[in-house]
Design an enzyme around this catalytic site. Structure first.
Site, PDB file in Angstrom:
ATOM      1  N   TYR A 138       0.741  -1.226   0.170  1.00 51.45           N
ATOM      2  CA  TYR A 138       0.049   0.095  -0.136  1.00 51.45           C
ATOM      3  C   TYR A 138       0.715   1.237  -0.082  1.00 51.45           C
ATOM      4  CZ  TYR A 138      -3.633   3.262   1.833  1.00 51.45           C
ATOM      5  OH  TYR A 138      -4.777   4.109   1.959  1.00 51.45           O
ATOM      6  N   LYS A 166      -1.832  -1.690  -3.769  1.00 52.19           N
ATOM      7  CA  LYS A 166      -2.653  -0.510  -3.897  1.00 52.19           C
ATOM      8  C   LYS A 166      -1.925   0.754  -4.039  1.00 52.19           C
ATOM      9  CE  LYS A 166      -6.068   2.074  -0.904  1.00 52.19           C
ATOM     10  NZ  LYS A 166      -6.601   1.927   0.524  1.00 52.19           N
TER      11      LYS A 166
END
Length: 295
Positions: A138, A166
């Site tokens: 992320y 992400k």
């Protein structure tokens, strides 16, 4: 979905609280069940949208348990077990694995700003400690203070159980570089609802979404339309949903989405300090967006 695929639409789920500010596990179960039935392939539990900075590990582990129980095998449940302390992230991720979750979301360590080699060692260590648990990286430099480069992401993607990223830097060039530097089965997810469609053109597979609390099926249709070559239809859906995508970020996430859920009948409660409720002016604007939202 394969065992290592998280699907196309993953909802970064809010954490419901009761009137006393305690986690409302019963509402969390119902919300998780609803989301999986309305467009979400998976859920991130205890991410930033879930107010993880103000949850205790005990609360997080119980949320992992009840959400996984509610979802069963109908969707993937991904544990937000990231930390700016490698040892703490490893301990939490091991607990998520014991609870039978389907994956883990690992945010770039915040505040201490490790260099790229430090980022690599951090994520490599967590992946090595839980080799059977798929990991999604992320990258969100606006919150963490440190950007993870495409080169570092590509190097990490060579580790077997690091299967996705992400990407929430807002940098389309970076997303394109990640795609060109990683294997085709390494999944890229947009970390911003309004950039989902642009990132699909860069080779992303889907989105870790906030708006999917409200329009998960429409986001799923947009992504499917794009993948089937129906680009005009995908563009039209994106533009119809754009006011909501922006309206949910008029102030710090998850303040607006919790307000929107409460306005639409979900009793998810308030927020834990230092977050505060949506101002009356912003709430009026959000109410208008919700009224005009296409069905």
């Amino acid at each position: 979905m394969s065992d290592t695929s998280f699907g196309r639409v993953i909802t970064a789920m809010v954490t419901p609280f009761d009137g006393e500010g305690n986690v409302n596990y019963a509402v969390a179960e119902r919300l998780a069940d609803y989301l999986i039935g309305h467009g979400s392939d998976g859920l991130v539990v205890c991410g930033t949208t879930g107010e993880s900075p103000t949850l205790s590990w005990k609360e997080e582990y119980e949320l992992f348990r009840v959400v996984k129980q509610a979802v069963g095998n109908r969707g993937k449940v991904i544990a937000g077990t990231g930390s700016n302390c490698t040892a703490e992230a490893i301990e939490a991720t091991k607990e998520a694995a014991k609870l039978g979750l389907d994956g883990t979301l690992q945010v770039v360590p915040y505040y201490n700003k490790p260099p790229q080699e430090g980022l690599y060692e951090h994520f490599r260590s967590i992946a090595g400690a839980t080799p059977d648990l798929p990991m999604m990286l992320y990258n969100i430099p606006g919150r963490t203070g440190q950007n993870m480069t495409p080169e570092t992401i590509a190097k990490l993607s060579e580790i077997e159980n690091i299967v996705a990223v992400k990407e929430a830097s807002g940098n389309l060039e970076a997303a394109c570089k990640i795609r060109t530097m990683t294997a085709p089965d390494f999944a890229i997810y947009s970390g911003d609802d309004f950039l989902t469609l642009p990132l699909l053109t860069c080779g992303a597979i889907g989105v870790v979404s906030v708006a999917s609390h409200l329009v998960g099926e429409q986001i799923q249709t947009m992504i499917r339309s794009f993948s089937e070559g129906k680009t005009r239809e995908a563009i039209e859906i994106n533009l119809r949903l754009f006011p909501l995508f922006k309206g949910l970020f008029v102030t710090t996430n998850p303040i607006p989405v919790k307000a929107a859920l409460n306005l639409t009948g979900w009793d998810v409660g308030g927020l834990r300090s230092p977050l505060v409720s949506l101002s009356p002016e912003l709430q009026t604007g959000l109410e208008r967006i919700l009224r005009e939202l296409p069905s």
